[in-house]
Structure formats: structure tokens, C-alpha cells
Design a protein around this motif. Sequence first.
Motif, PDB file in Angstrom:
ATOM      1  N   THR A   6       0.880  -1.288  -0.127  1.00 15.21           N
ATOM      2  CA  THR A   6       0.125   0.175   0.076  1.00 15.21           C
ATOM      3  C   THR A   6       0.904   1.162  -0.023  1.00 15.21           C
ATOM      4  OG1 THR A   6      -0.130   0.174   2.521  1.00 15.21           O
ATOM      5  CG2 THR A   6      -2.044  -1.171   1.097  1.00 15.21           C
ATOM      6  N   ASP A   7       2.233   1.161   0.238  1.00 13.73           N
ATOM      7  CA  ASP A   7       2.968   2.197   0.335  1.00 13.73           C
ATOM      8  C   ASP A   7       4.090   1.929  -0.857  1.00 13.73           C
ATOM      9  OD1 ASP A   7       5.167   4.191   0.835  1.00 13.73           O
ATOM     10  OD2 ASP A   7       5.389   3.424   2.953  1.00 13.73           O
ATOM     11  N   PRO A   8       4.301   2.775  -1.946  1.00 10.23           N
ATOM     12  CA  PRO A   8       5.286   2.904  -2.949  1.00 10.23           C
ATOM     13  C   PRO A   8       6.794   2.733  -2.420  1.00 10.23           C
ATOM     14  CG  PRO A   8       3.891   4.652  -3.318  1.00 10.23           C
ATOM     15  CD  PRO A   8       3.459   4.126  -2.194  1.00 10.23           C
ATOM     16  N   VAL A  28       2.243   1.545  -9.616  1.00  7.72           N
ATOM     17  CA  VAL A  28       1.566   2.153  -8.386  1.00  7.72           C
ATOM     18  C   VAL A  28       0.146   2.357  -8.907  1.00  7.72           C
ATOM     19  CG1 VAL A  28       1.442   4.002  -6.970  1.00  7.72           C
ATOM     20  CG2 VAL A  28       3.729   3.265  -7.618  1.00  7.72           C
ATOM     21  N   GLY A  31      -4.350   6.632  -7.271  1.00  8.25           N
ATOM     22  CA  GLY A  31      -4.498   7.092  -5.642  1.00  8.25           C
ATOM     23  C   GLY A  31      -3.405   8.284  -5.497  1.00  8.25           C
ATOM     24  N   TYR A  33      -0.710   8.957  -2.572  1.00  9.64           N
ATOM     25  CA  TYR A  33       0.139   8.505  -1.603  1.00  9.64           C
ATOM     26  C   TYR A  33       1.050   9.447  -1.046  1.00  9.64           C
ATOM     27  CZ  TYR A  33      -1.294   4.210  -4.466  1.00  9.64           C
ATOM     28  OH  TYR A  33      -1.949   3.271  -5.270  1.00  9.64           O
ATOM     29  N   THR A  34       1.275   9.567   0.119  1.00  8.86           N
ATOM     30  CA  THR A  34       2.268  10.550   1.003  1.00  8.86           C
ATOM     31  C   THR A  34       3.106   9.680   1.566  1.00  8.86           C
ATOM     32  OG1 THR A  34       0.045  11.829   1.272  1.00  8.86           O
ATOM     33  CG2 THR A  34       2.149  12.166   2.657  1.00  8.86           C
ATOM     34  N   VAL A  35       4.365  10.023   1.282  1.00  5.95           N
ATOM     35  CA  VAL A  35       5.479   9.288   1.786  1.00  5.95           C
ATOM     36  C   VAL A  35       6.289  10.028   2.785  1.00  5.95           C
ATOM     37  CG1 VAL A  35       5.743   7.784  -0.093  1.00  5.95           C
ATOM     38  CG2 VAL A  35       6.867   9.967  -0.086  1.00  5.95           C
ATOM     39  N   THR A  55      -2.531   9.041 -10.443  1.00  9.03           N
ATOM     40  CA  THR A  55      -1.609   8.560  -9.283  1.00  9.03           C
ATOM     41  C   THR A  55      -0.437   9.664  -9.068  1.00  9.03           C
ATOM     42  OG1 THR A  55      -1.531   6.411 -10.606  1.00  9.03           O
ATOM     43  CG2 THR A  55       0.279   6.800  -8.673  1.00  9.03           C
ATOM     44  N   ILE A  57       2.156  10.991  -5.768  1.00  9.05           N
ATOM     45  CA  ILE A  57       3.062  10.701  -4.915  1.00  9.05           C
ATOM     46  C   ILE A  57       3.689  12.083  -4.253  1.00  9.05           C
ATOM     47  CG2 ILE A  57       5.080   9.545  -3.857  1.00  9.05           C
ATOM     48  CD1 ILE A  57       4.844   7.567  -6.363  1.00  9.05           C
TER      49      ILE A  57
END
Length: 85
Positions: A6-8, A28, A31, A33-35, A55, A57
Amino acid sequence: SGGDFTDPAAAVASITDASATNPYTVVVGPGAYTVTSQVIIPAHVRLVGRGRTTTTITGTFAANASPSSATAVVVVGDDVDCVFF
């Protein structure tokens, strides 16, 4: 074949044996995604998303992060592709 993440960043970090004869593709899905740290793509790894607006990030980094961490979410090197289709 591979894992479902669920996390790139975790997906990329799980790759330890990429090479010219053993390349990887990390797909990916759609969605946002926050890293919390940079996603550093190693050589011979391709990062594939589902479109620039489908997508995404983004990163939230600590206030004391180095300038490179504060400005780059995904870091790519030699023999690396990032593709969004």
C-alpha cells in the motif's frame, strides 16, 4: 510476480536484487500516496503509475530534512524509468 504493497516506498525498498538481467517494475495503482521519506528508485527498476493526475506521490518531511529531501519526493538514478500512463 511480487508483493502487494500500500506504500510505494515500501514496495521499492523491498527490491534488493535488481540488475540488468533481473529488472523490476513497480506498478503504483490509482490514488494519492504520501511518503515520509524519499522514494529512491534503484538502477534497473521502473516505477509505473496510472497517469499524472490519477497516481500522485507527495511527501511530508521533517522540518530538519536536508535540502534534497525537502525538494524531491522520488529520486531516480541511472537505468531508471518513471512512467505514468
